[in-house]
Motif scaffolding. Structure first.
Motif, PDB file in Angstrom:
ATOM      1  N   CYS A  88       0.772  -1.172   0.162  1.00  0.00           N
ATOM      2  CA  CYS A  88       0.018   0.073   0.086  1.00  0.00           C
ATOM      3  C   CYS A  88       0.837   1.267   0.203  1.00  0.00           C
ATOM      4  CB  CYS A  88      -0.721   0.194   1.168  1.00  0.00           C
ATOM      5  SG  CYS A  88      -2.015  -1.313   1.420  1.00  0.00           S
ATOM      6  N   TYR A  89       0.340   2.366  -0.645  1.00  0.00           N
ATOM      7  CA  TYR A  89       1.136   3.665  -0.451  1.00  0.00           C
ATOM      8  C   TYR A  89       1.000   4.182   0.653  1.00  0.00           C
ATOM      9  CZ  TYR A  89       1.011   3.725  -5.738  1.00  0.00           C
ATOM     10  OH  TYR A  89       1.243   3.511  -6.825  1.00  0.00           O
ATOM     11  N   THR A  90       1.960   4.747   1.275  1.00  0.00           N
ATOM     12  CA  THR A  90       1.925   5.610   2.386  1.00  0.00           C
ATOM     13  C   THR A  90       1.191   6.926   2.300  1.00  0.00           C
ATOM     14  OG1 THR A  90       3.926   6.622   1.968  1.00  0.00           O
ATOM     15  CG2 THR A  90       4.255   4.546   3.352  1.00  0.00           C
ATOM     16  N   LEU A  91       0.896   7.584   3.604  1.00  0.00           N
ATOM     17  CA  LEU A  91       0.002   8.560   3.454  1.00  0.00           C
ATOM     18  C   LEU A  91       0.830   9.945   3.881  1.00  0.00           C
ATOM     19  CD1 LEU A  91      -3.235   7.096   5.046  1.00  0.00           C
ATOM     20  CD2 LEU A  91      -2.623   7.611   2.597  1.00  0.00           C
ATOM     21  N   ASN A  92       0.468  11.044   3.259  1.00  0.00           N
ATOM     22  CA  ASN A  92       1.139  12.325   3.441  1.00  0.00           C
ATOM     23  C   ASN A  92      -0.196  12.936   4.089  1.00  0.00           C
ATOM     24  OD1 ASN A  92       3.536  11.762   2.914  1.00  0.00           O
ATOM     25  ND2 ASN A  92       3.445  12.598   0.866  1.00  0.00           N
ATOM     26  N   THR A  93       0.074  13.873   5.106  1.00  0.00           N
ATOM     27  CA  THR A  93      -1.075  14.649   5.762  1.00  0.00           C
ATOM     28  C   THR A  93      -1.403  15.854   5.193  1.00  0.00           C
ATOM     29  OG1 THR A  93      -0.338  13.560   7.685  1.00  0.00           O
ATOM     30  CG2 THR A  93      -1.854  15.326   7.984  1.00  0.00           C
ATOM     31  N   LYS A  94      -2.700  16.094   4.803  1.00  0.00           N
ATOM     32  CA  LYS A  94      -3.043  17.631   4.315  1.00  0.00           C
ATOM     33  C   LYS A  94      -3.595  18.238   5.438  1.00  0.00           C
ATOM     34  CE  LYS A  94      -5.836  17.615   0.704  1.00  0.00           C
ATOM     35  NZ  LYS A  94      -6.894  17.476  -0.142  1.00  0.00           N
ATOM     36  N   VAL A  95      -2.776  19.728   5.520  1.00  0.00           N
ATOM     37  CA  VAL A  95      -3.353  20.394   6.705  1.00  0.00           C
ATOM     38  C   VAL A  95      -3.888  21.920   6.216  1.00  0.00           C
ATOM     39  CG1 VAL A  95      -1.593  19.547   8.314  1.00  0.00           C
ATOM     40  CG2 VAL A  95      -0.849  21.594   6.768  1.00  0.00           C
ATOM     41  N   HIS A  96      -4.758  22.738   6.832  1.00  0.00           N
ATOM     42  CA  HIS A  96      -4.974  23.870   6.490  1.00  0.00           C
ATOM     43  C   HIS A  96      -4.609  24.857   7.633  1.00  0.00           C
ATOM     44  CE1 HIS A  96      -8.879  22.778   3.745  1.00  0.00           C
ATOM     45  NE2 HIS A  96      -7.544  22.206   3.229  1.00  0.00           N
ATOM     46  N   TYR A  97      -4.057  26.032   7.129  1.00  0.00           N
ATOM     47  CA  TYR A  97      -3.738  26.916   8.211  1.00  0.00           C
ATOM     48  C   TYR A  97      -3.910  28.387   7.652  1.00  0.00           C
ATOM     49  CZ  TYR A  97       0.232  27.717   5.202  1.00  0.00           C
ATOM     50  OH  TYR A  97       1.129  28.016   4.032  1.00  0.00           O
ATOM     51  N   GLU A 104      -6.503  31.666   4.267  1.00  0.00           N
ATOM     52  CA  GLU A 104      -6.512  30.339   4.531  1.00  0.00           C
ATOM     53  C   GLU A 104      -5.607  29.511   3.564  1.00  0.00           C
ATOM     54  OE1 GLU A 104      -9.426  26.293   4.427  1.00  0.00           O
ATOM     55  OE2 GLU A 104     -10.171  28.335   4.857  1.00  0.00           O
ATOM     56  N   LYS A 105      -4.701  28.614   3.887  1.00  0.00           N
ATOM     57  CA  LYS A 105      -3.868  28.027   2.816  1.00  0.00           C
ATOM     58  C   LYS A 105      -3.730  26.674   3.182  1.00  0.00           C
ATOM     59  CE  LYS A 105      -1.961  31.763   1.433  1.00  0.00           C
ATOM     60  NZ  LYS A 105      -1.876  32.236  -0.226  1.00  0.00           N
ATOM     61  N   GLU A 106      -3.268  25.837   2.310  1.00  0.00           N
ATOM     62  CA  GLU A 106      -3.508  24.071   2.430  1.00  0.00           C
ATOM     63  C   GLU A 106      -1.876  23.705   2.096  1.00  0.00           C
ATOM     64  OE1 GLU A 106      -6.685  21.626   0.744  1.00  0.00           O
ATOM     65  OE2 GLU A 106      -5.078  21.733  -0.722  1.00  0.00           O
ATOM     66  N   ALA A 107      -1.442  22.812   2.719  1.00  0.00           N
ATOM     67  CA  ALA A 107      -0.208  22.089   2.583  1.00  0.00           C
ATOM     68  C   ALA A 107      -0.302  20.614   2.921  1.00  0.00           C
ATOM     69  CB  ALA A 107       1.186  22.775   3.490  1.00  0.00           C
ATOM     70  N   ILE A 108       0.617  19.948   1.914  1.00  0.00           N
ATOM     71  CA  ILE A 108       0.752  18.482   2.276  1.00  0.00           C
ATOM     72  C   ILE A 108       2.227  18.238   3.072  1.00  0.00           C
ATOM     73  CG2 ILE A 108       1.192  16.270   0.992  1.00  0.00           C
ATOM     74  CD1 ILE A 108      -1.713  17.454   0.591  1.00  0.00           C
ATOM     75  N   LEU A 109       2.020  17.687   3.943  1.00  0.00           N
ATOM     76  CA  LEU A 109       3.178  17.374   4.808  1.00  0.00           C
ATOM     77  C   LEU A 109       3.732  16.069   4.650  1.00  0.00           C
ATOM     78  CD1 LEU A 109       2.065  18.698   8.557  1.00  0.00           C
ATOM     79  CD2 LEU A 109       3.117  20.090   6.658  1.00  0.00           C
ATOM     80  N   PRO A 110       5.151  16.074   4.181  1.00  0.00           N
ATOM     81  CA  PRO A 110       5.621  14.575   4.122  1.00  0.00           C
ATOM     82  C   PRO A 110       5.780  13.532   5.462  1.00  0.00           C
ATOM     83  CG  PRO A 110       7.408  16.213   4.263  1.00  0.00           C
ATOM     84  CD  PRO A 110       6.272  17.062   4.458  1.00  0.00           C
ATOM     85  N   THR A 111       4.577  13.176   5.901  1.00  0.00           N
ATOM     86  CA  THR A 111       4.452  12.283   7.009  1.00  0.00           C
ATOM     87  C   THR A 111       4.802  11.022   6.570  1.00  0.00           C
ATOM     88  OG1 THR A 111       2.101  12.474   6.917  1.00  0.00           O
ATOM     89  CG2 THR A 111       2.947  13.802   8.473  1.00  0.00           C
TER      90      THR A 111
END
Length: 197
Positions: A88-97, A104-111
């Protein structure tokens, strides 16, 4: 350090150790052998794995040290299509700040965590760092904190078009060019990878 980096670090150390031992054996017992290049290749390959991992860890620390800190809400997850763990693919986390101007902005964190793990639960708050368009995060900062205007960060309502800027993007994975909203994570329409724009 994510799973892939740990695996590469272990492989690099093993390659360097095995290649080094075999090279020493060749030098001590088989003095003039063209086969000495093979163990030296493994030493160089292992050193490049270790060097690559240390470089990326250093870059992440640089972002945390020099970057601007924001409190963000964990909004969702996207597949990290770089590699698979247990099929399975691993998951990165989507955050809003909210940035310093209150937009309002959005980013993908390389978790890069394994599917089924609850390391980064949706709705929790996490500290993120932004430096020159790159993002890092403090894994130990995940907490249950209510932020000002949190309901705006967690709703599904699209951001007002006049608050966004459209920019040209070149996908780092497939090289395709497309238009995307600046300050948001966007999915490449050609290869499907997610990028922070």
């Amino acid at each position: 350090m994510n799973i892939a980096q740990k695996i590469l670090l272990i492989m690099g150390i093993v390659y360097m150790a095995v290649g080094g031992v075999i090279a020493v054996i060749f030098v001590l017992f088989i003095k003039s052998s063209p086969f000495i290049l093979m163990p030296l290749f493994f030493v160089v390959l292992g050193a490049s794995f270790v060097g690559g991992v240390l470089f990326t860890v250093r870059q992440k620390k640089k972002i945390s040290k020099l970057g601007k800190k924001y409190a963000a809400k964990i909004y969702g997850y996207v597949n990290n299509t770089s590699y698979m763990v247990n099929g399975c693919y691993t998951l990165n986390t989507k955050v809003h700040y909210f940035d310093e101007s209150g937009t309002e902005k959005e980013a993908i964190l390389p978790t890069s965590f394994a599917r089924g793990s609850d390391t980064y639960p949706i709705g929790m708050t996490i500290d993120i760092y932004e430096y020159r368009g790159k993002y890092s995060f403090d894994a130990g900062s995940v907490r249950n904190e209510v932020l000002f205007r949190e309901d705006e960060l967690m709703d599904d309502k699209p951001v007002e078009p006049e608050k966004t800027t459209i920019v040209a993007v070149c996908c780092e994975s497939c090289g395709a060019t497309y238009q995307a909203q600046k300050g948001y994570s966007n999915k490449c329409p050609y290869c499907g990878n997610y990028y922070n724009t």
